[in-house]
Each structure stands twice: as structure tokens, then as C-alpha cells.
Design an enzyme around this catalytic site. Structure first.
Site, PDB file in Angstrom:
ATOM      1  N   HIS A  26      46.234  40.005   8.538  1.00  0.00           N
ATOM      2  CA  HIS A  26      46.948  39.459   8.930  1.00  0.00           C
ATOM      3  C   HIS A  26      46.110  38.521   9.832  1.00  0.00           C
ATOM      4  CE1 HIS A  26      46.846  39.258  14.275  1.00  0.00           C
ATOM      5  NE2 HIS A  26      48.534  39.156  13.915  1.00  0.00           N
TER       6      HIS A  26
ATOM      7  N   GLU B  52      47.334  35.603   8.308  1.00  0.00           N
ATOM      8  CA  GLU B  52      48.441  34.742   8.352  1.00  0.00           C
ATOM      9  C   GLU B  52      47.880  33.807   9.736  1.00  0.00           C
ATOM     10  OE1 GLU B  52      51.024  37.450  10.994  1.00  0.00           O
ATOM     11  OE2 GLU B  52      50.841  35.814  11.892  1.00  0.00           O
ATOM     12  N   HIS B  53      47.674  33.600  11.210  1.00  0.00           N
ATOM     13  CA  HIS B  53      47.052  33.437  12.315  1.00  0.00           C
ATOM     14  C   HIS B  53      46.525  32.137  11.225  1.00  0.00           C
ATOM     15  CE1 HIS B  53      47.447  35.222  15.693  1.00  0.00           C
ATOM     16  NE2 HIS B  53      48.044  36.638  15.157  1.00  0.00           N
TER      17      HIS B  53
ATOM     18  N   GLU C  11      45.853  39.714  20.911  1.00  0.00           N
ATOM     19  CA  GLU C  11      47.122  40.478  20.317  1.00  0.00           C
ATOM     20  C   GLU C  11      46.933  42.043  20.055  1.00  0.00           C
ATOM     21  OE1 GLU C  11      48.174  38.856  16.821  1.00  0.00           O
ATOM     22  OE2 GLU C  11      49.941  39.872  16.926  1.00  0.00           O
TER      23      GLU C  11
END
Lengths: 428, 425
Positions: free
Chosen positions: A67, A70-71, A143
């Protein structure tokens, strides 16, 4: 190029595998204005133990790294953000990471070809630096905290955590504030080189497009890039017992209404293709028969004051894991959990009602047709099915072929009490 | 020709809108009932929306109705209440597969239209009162729905900001009503109100799909048997509110992340000549990932995962939403205010302006690809009494000048800051 035409659904998928191994799929949608494209790697949060590209040594990476990567992919080598480019080209862009996949996407009603090239190029060229990796930790930290305050998310992940002893599916996709503190630029690059090879990826384009033109465009784009052939990726997952890790957990949060979610861990893993398709549809139908709005049980739970509109159920299965989850808001989590388990027991000891099977099947066929209105559904699900060696458009015929006997077998195999757990959220 | 083939038909005192398209594999029906937002009707209307879709005379329980829907290949019947400016909307939705893709059925279209009409004309009611059991069940569900907002901190923070910012305005009313009203609503009173709403609400019915217009209209004329109803058209009402000094409201709860929401007044609504410029202003401020809020609060300062703004063109306000570490409150407020100030100073580039216009146009065109968002777009014209088509909208955005954006920024003022923060250590 391979063409798959599904006559009843009036849809055609054009599929082509390029020399570098990238699979390109195009589904033309007449009458639509937008084109939606996803570029997906078969790499998600559970892939945290693997042999990096051209290395002999196993590597264990921090939780949440897929993840995190991905950022960071949105940063380009010149330091700018690729969102800026997409915006100039009239495209909304985004990405998401699941347990088993990372998808980058855009949707746009203009400049479609340019946007496809931008999508391919930014995902195929990492641009992050040590400094920018550090900076991202603040953003992802927020997040994670956002999800930590979300009781629906917490009860769902709490359940998965209870079901699994050691498998990485039990860890939140974004990791924890502590685990992401160990992420470095070099670790991200190890993951990138291992999992972002074209042969591990699928591009799916759906919209008012000419498939041949799109495939030619992608082919030209890929030919200009030099990829060595990749050896098969070696990934390792812990041996997971068939039993649930723990029977229950209770979380205290700032909520007004408590929540309860129960679930069963699927004992047999590594299904794929038609086998997986039949199995997941069977569990979904069983959940619908037992807990759907048209069931006696649903009505009874409402009358008993145990559930409200938030009540839901779902089944998730991938190559390495599978679990069902049932629940929602409730005034009495203990009672709801007992009742849900009671319903499952009753279903196992009774006979399957053919009429409700027939009705649920019809409902699922109609729902599938409705879902085909959505380009997002088609691209995301087709890709998921493809990675699992299934075809999304076989859903209707698979639904029609499921028999009551198939369901009884699945009912007894999946819903085992040794694989049962529950998670509750109560008022702090 | 415009992008959408919409035809408007006045029938039995309501307005029917048909959109013929083979784009979708479904038929979509949406019925909109519009009335002014009022404290004494808000909870009634919220309850009514759910009682109507819960049962009908022919299918008098959730189970019976759901069985019927499942048999219609998973047709869905649902409802919702919303506020739009000073209006309160009840929406009823029916969504069904197109027969063409199914073997063994050819009646889904007609059955769906009948079902929707049934909710209004054959509800589960006797002797001028709704069925008590159904009403009680939906009362409980409504209470749960209202209470659920507290548990979703993003929604909660948004609701609290509006509570504080729009105190004493109808817009502060909660679309789902108030728990304290629920007990006193009787099946008879609710039914009486329903009869009144059938007469007094402005009603629009939308049908989108691969339809045969004549056939559909003849069914509608028969089954939507409104009695003695004349076609009503409500005006779009708006009163500007001028800010004197910004308010700051802070609240504590046991949360990990602080929710920082800011409410601005533009006083520019959907029928204002500056409406397009207000859209662009919001886009530059926080509507997209290239916007000032995302780039500065998130990308530059790493303070938040989400930092965005939303323009409500029915109310003339802009809401900024972000989730931050509680200790970073001052820093985040300062950066948000700086971004706002920079727009007032006209500090934005042609590129930013073009990006924003491109994404606003894109969003409107994308909305055409979903039957529900398509209907929402068409219904906007009814709400604000606008006859413009999509081409006019796209041109309106294209023509916005930097000066107009500055003008909007100049008219916009911070009204309220709301901060939901964690407990003190």
C-alpha cells in the site's frame, strides 16, 4: 489477439498478451462517455515474504509496504505528482491496494490515448526518494488513524484477526504506524522490481474505444521499454491451521450503537478457475438463503430487534485464504452472535429449500446484470477473476449450473464451528 | 442535439421524464417528492420514505415484498431522504434488469412500474392508517439510522459543522429527522401527512432505459392514478447569509484522529450568473488532487490523508474536510486559510485553471454513464428551474475567467470552524 464474445450479455472482451508478458484486455462499451482503465499488479498486502527479483534469499518486508508503494508511485522522477498530468488531460486518477492486488486507474471522457500512456508510464517508472518516502509516513499515518476511528472497518478486521493465526491477511492492508516506520526506499524498490514486471500485470480498458487501436498503442508503448524476462515470482505464506485463532474479541470505541460480526474461515485453500468460481458463488448463495432479506431468519432478527439496515454479509476468497463475514449494528452483540450461529446450525441440520435456492439464483443473475452497467465493476472484477484463472462472464452460467447438492456440500465444509469466530465493538 | 434524449410529459398532475438509451442493461425508475424543509415535517417525511418501501397491500411484509423482488430477478426497491437547499426530498428508486438479457421473462418493465405505483396507491394501510407493525418496524430503523451518524466521525463532524454554521436556518435541519419526534408519530398521522404530501409535493418521475415511450406512458397514466392533483411547481428559494465574525467550535471525543471541518459562505447558488465560476473556485481550492488543499495540506505538509472541499450549490456554501493529528490543529487551520487567501489574491496559474475546468467537465460527462447520477443531473434543472442543457453547462465552465474566480473568492467568507478532537491526555 483473442476475442471472447458473450452472446447473452452482449459483451466482448479483446485480450492480448504482449511480448514482455503484459496482458491487455479491452471491453468496448457503446454509448458510454467515459473510459475507465486499470493497471493492476498481482501483488497485495499478503505478499510480504518473497525472493526479490534475481535474488536467492528470502526477504520479509514490513506490513503495509504494498500500500505504501502504491502511494509513492504517484511521484514522478522529476518530483512532480502524476495527478497534475492526469488533471491536465481531463482525467480523474486513483489507486487502491487489496490483500492480493494493487490497481492504478483513471477515468476520462477525453484524451483517452494520452491517459493510457500516462498510466502505463507512471506505474512503470518509480520516482520516489528517501526523503519523500519519509514524508509519506505522515500521510499514511493519518490514513491508518482514520480507519482506526471507523468502527465498521475495525470490527471487520477484528474478525479476520480472530480467524487467522499467522497468515498476513490478518494484518490491516495499510499496516500500522509502527510497521510503516521501517519502510525504506530500498525495500520499496525490492518490492517494485519483483512484482511490477509486466508479466505479473494486467491492463484493462473499458469504454467507447476501438480495441485494436488501444492494443496497438499499448504494444508500441511497451516495445519502447526494455524488460528482461522475469523468472516466476516465489512467494511464501505461513502454514495456517484450519481452526480459528481465537473465538472472540471485544473492541471498545466511541460509538453509540454496538456492532457484531461473525465469520468462518475457509479450511481448503488454493482453489482456482471453475472450482473457485463455483465455490464462492455457492457460499454467497448460502449466505443469501440463510440471511437474505427474503429469508424467515432475516425477518425474525428484525422482529427480535437484533439487526437494522446496516446488517450485511459477504464472502471473500482468494488463492491463499477465504472467509465469510456476517453482521452489523446491534443492541445486543452477544445475542446476535448466538442467533446467527443458531441459524447456521439449523441450516446444516435441515433440508435446503429448493424454492429459495431458485429465487436467490434469479436475484443473483439480475444483480450481476445490473453490475455490468458499471465500468469500474467490470475492470476490477475481470482482473480479479483473471488472476484467479476464472472468467467474470462465466458467472451467469455457473450460477445456473449450481445444484442443491453442491450447496449442501459447501454448507457442511465451509461453516464449521472450529473455524468460527466473532468480533464485537462496544461503547467505551 | 444534446447528450441526453430526455422527453418531458405532464401526466396526472406530475411530471414524467423519459430518457431512451441502450447504454444500460437495466431500467431505472426514480420518483422525487419535493417539499420545503420544515422542523415539523422533517421526521415524518423521513419515516414515510421508509414505510412506503417497506410493504404494500399486495406484499404486506418485508419478506413477502423481498420474495417478489427476488423473483423479479433481484429488482431493487429503495428510498432515501435528502436536503437540497431549503427543500426536503423523498426519493423512491426501482432498479431492474432489462428483460432482453434474460431468458424466460418479458414483464420486468411493466412489473417495475406497477410496483413503484403500488407504493403510493396501494400502500399497506387500512381505514386511513398505515399498518402499525410496519410503522413500528420502520420507526426503530429510523432511530438506528439517525443514531448511526454519531459512530461515523466524518459524517458526524460534517453534521455538527452545519448545525453550528446554519443554526436557525432550515438547512440545519437533519434530513433524517430527530429521534425525539419518532414516538409520537402514529400510523394515522403519518397516513394523513402522506395524503397531504401526495397533493402538495412537487412530484417528478424519471425513467431511464431502453424503453418504448408510448407503451411506458400508457402504463404510467393508468397506474399513477393521482386524483384531482394539479401540477405543482415549487420555486427555488435562497436567502443569502452574511458572516460577521467566524465562529470556532471544538468538541472532544475518544478518537485517534481529529476531524477539522471549515464552512465558508459564497452565497452563490445554482441559478446565479457566477455559478460556473464558483464551481471553478471550489475546484481550485479543494475539489481535486491537483487542488491547493490536497497539494499543500497533504502533499507539502504531510498533515492529512484527506483534505478536500465540496461546493453545495443549492445552499451557496463550501465545506472543507480534513483528518489531522489533534496537535496539528493550528498548523492545519493556518495552511487552509493561506490557500483560501491565495485564491482571493488571484494566485493561481492558467494551468491550474485549465486542469480544474477539464475535471469539472469530465465529472459531468462521467455522470451520464450511471443511470442514477444521470437522473440527478436532470433533476437539478427541476430544482433550480433551469432549462439549460448539458452543452450550456460545459460552455459555462469553459468561459469562466480568472477575474470571475477572484470575484467569487472575494464574495466568499469563512463562517465556522468545527474541530472534533481526542480526549486530553
Amino acid at each position: 489477439m483473442k476475442t471472447e464474445y458473450f452472446e447473452r450479455l452482449q459483451e466482448t472482451v479483446y485480450r492480448h498478451v504482449l511480448d514482455n508478458g503484459l496482458t491487455v484486455c479491452v471491453l468496448p462499451k457503446k454509448g458510454f462517455h467515459k473510459t475507465y482503465a486499470t493497471f493492476t499488479t498481482q501483488y497485495g498486502s499478503i505478499d510480504n515474504h518473497f525472493k526479490p527479483f534475481y535474488s536467492e534469499h528470502w526477504l520479509q518486508v514490513p506490513d503495509g509496504i504494498a500500500h505504501f508503494l502504491e502511494h509513492k508511485m504517484f511521484e514522478q522522477p522529476d518530483g512532480t505528482d502524476v495527478f497534475q498530468v492526469f488533471s491536465r488531460q481531463g482525467a480523474e486518477s486513483n489507486a487502491f491496494t487489496t490483500f492480493t492486488r494493487t490497481s492504478y486507474l483513471f477515468s476520462s471522457t477525453s484524451h483517452v490515448e494520452k491517459n493510457i500512456e500516462t498510466l502505463l508510464n507512471f506505474v512503470q517508472e518509480p520516482g520516489f526518494t528517501e526523503q519523500s518516502v519519509e514524508k509519506e509516513k505522515g500521510i499514511i499515518g493519518q490514513e491508518i488513524r482514520m480507519y482506526n476511528d471507523n468502527p465498521d472497518w475495525r470490527v471487520y478486521f477484528g474478525l479476520i484477526e480472530n480467524l487467522y493465526h499467522t497468515h498476513p491477511v490478518r494484518v490491516d492492508i495499510a499496516g500500522t504506524v509502527s510497521s510503516i516506520s521501517h519502510i525504506t526506499k530500498d525495500l520499496l524498490l525490492d518490492c517494485y522490481r519483483t512484482f511490477y514486471h509486466p508479466s505479473n500485470m494486467v491492463l484493462f480498458v473499458v469504454g467507447p474505444v476501438d480495441p485494436e487501436k488501444i492494443i496497438a498503442l499499448v504494444e508500441a508503448n511497451q516495445q519502447a521499454k526494455n524488460y528482461d524476462d522475469a523468472p516466476p515470482i516465489e512467494r511464501r505464506y505461513p502454514d495456517e491451521p484450519k481452526t480459528a485463532y481465537q473465538k472472540e474479541s471485544v473492541l471498545k470505541m466511541a460509538v453509540q450503537t454496538p456492532k457484531c460480526m461473525i465469520g468462518f474461515k475457509e479450511g481448503r485453500v488454493h482453489r482456482e478457475g471453475g472450482d473457485l468460481l463455483r465455490h464462492e458463488l455457492a457460499v454467497q448463495i448460502l449466505l443469501e438463503v440463510m440471511f437474505g432479506k427474503s429469508s424467515e431468519n432475516y425477518q425474525a432478527l428484525v422482529d427480535e430487534g437484533l439487526i437494522d439496515d446496516s446488517f450485511s454479509f459477504e464472502y471473500t476468497e482468494e488463492h491463499e485464504f477465504g472467509f465469510s463475514a456476517v453482521g452489523g449494528n446491534t443492541e445486543d452483540p452477544d445475542r446476535l452472535s448466538e442467533r446467527l450461529l443458531e441459524i447456521v446450525r439449523a441450516a446444516k441440520s435441515g433440508a435446503l429449500d429448493e424454492e429459495s435456492l431458485h429465487r436467490v439464483r434469479k436475484k443473483k443473475i439480475g444483480s450481476f446484470l445490473k453490475a455490468l452497467n458499471s465500468p469500474e465493476f467490470i475492470a476490477n472484477q475481470y482482473t480479479r477473476y483473471f488472476f484467479n484463472k476464472m472468467n467474470l462472464f462465466d458467472t451467469v452460467s455457473a450460477l445456473e449450473k449450481l445444484t442443491a447438492d453442491d450447496l449442501v456440500t459447501v454448507l457442511n465444509d465451509h461453516f464449521k464451528e472450529e473455524a468460527f469466530s466473532q468480533c464485537k465493538v462496544v461503547k467505551k | 442535439m444534446d447528450y441526453i434524449d430526455e422527453k418531458i410529459h405532464p401526466i396526472n398532475g406530475i411530471t414524467v421524464h423519459t430518457v431512451k438509451t441502450d447504454q444500460f442493461k437495466t431500467l431505472t425508475l426514480v420518483l422525487q417528492m419535493r417539499a420545503p424543509l420544515k422542523r415539523d415535517t422533517v421526521t415524518k417525511r423521513a419515516l414515510l420514505a421508509y414505510v412506503l418501501k417497506s410493504a404494500t397491500a399486495k406484499s404486506p411484509s418485508t419478506k413477502a415484498l423481498q420474495n417478489r423482488l427476488d423473483d423479479l430477478y433481484g429488482t431493487t426497491l429503495s428510498s432515501q431522504v435528502q436536503k437540497r437547499g431549503n427543500d426536503h426530498l423523498i426519493s423512491l428508486f426501482v432498479h431492474t434488469a432489462n428483460d432482453r438479457f434474460l431468458s424466460g421473462t418479458s414483464s420486468l418493465t411493466e412489473e417495475s412500474i406497477r410496483l413503484l405505483a403500488e407504493t403510493l396507491f396501494q400502500p399497506h394501510a387500512t381505514d386511513g392508517a398505515f399498518d402499525e407493525k410496519t410503522v413500528n418496524k420502520e420507526k426503530r430503523a429510523l432511530r438506528k439510522r439517525i443514531e448511526a451518524t454519531f459512530d461515523d466521525k466524518m459524517l458526524y463532524a460534517n453534521e455538527r459543522l452545519i448545525d453550528e454554521m446554519c443554526k436557525d436556518e432550515p438547512y440545519a435541519l437533519h434530513a433524517y429527522g430527530y429521534t425525539e419526534d419518532i414516538d409520537s408519530l402514529t400510523p394515522k398521522a403519518l397516513y394523513d401527512y402522506f395524503q397531504q404530501a401526495l397533493k402538495e409535493d412537487e412530484i417528478d418521475l424519471y425513467i431511464v432505459g431502453d424503453i418504448d415511450r408510448d407503451h411506458i406512458l400508457s402504463i404510467i397514466e393508468r397506474v399513477f392514478s393521482f386524483q384531482g392533483r394539479s401540477r405543482l411547481v415549487h420555486d427555488f428559494l435562497f436567502e443569502p447569509v452574511h458572516v460577521t465574525a467566524p465562529k470556532v467550535v471544538k468538541e472532544r471525543q475518544d478518537v485517534e484522529q481529529g476531524k477539522l471541518n471549515l464552512g465558508y459562505r459564497t452565497n452563490i447558488v445554482a441559478n446565479d450568473p457566477l455559478f460556473y465560476a464558483a464551481q471553478v473556485f471550489n475546484g481550485l481550492f479543494g475539489g481535486f488532487p491537483h487542488s491547493k488543499l490536497f497539494m499543500n495540506v497533504r502533499e507539502k505538509a504531510s498533515l492529512a490523508y484527506y483534505a478536500a472541499s465540496r461546493y453545495d450549490s443549492y445552499k451557496g456554501i463550501i465545506i472543507v474536510m480534513s483528518g489531522i493529528e489533534c496537535a496539528n490543529y493550528e498548523k492545519a487551520v493556518a495552511i487552509i486559510k493561506e490557500q483560501f487567501q491565495s485564491l482571493q489574491d488571484g494566485a493561481f496559474t492558467v494551468t491550474e485553471l485549465d486542469q480544474t475546468k477539464a475535471l469539472l467537465k469530465n465529472a459531468v460527462l462521467e455522470a451520464l454513464d450511471n443511470p442514477f447520477s444521470l437522473i440527478e443531473q436532470l433533476y437539478r434543472k427541476v430544482l433550480i428551474k433551469d432549462s439549460g442543457d448539458l452543452t450550456a453547462w460545459l460552455n459555462g465552465i469553459e468561459k469562466v475567467t480568472p477575474d470571475e474566480v477572484k470575484q467569487v473568492a472575494g464574495m466568499t467568507a469563512l463562517d465556522t470552524i468545527y474541530f472534533l478532537q481526542g480526549q486530553e491526555d
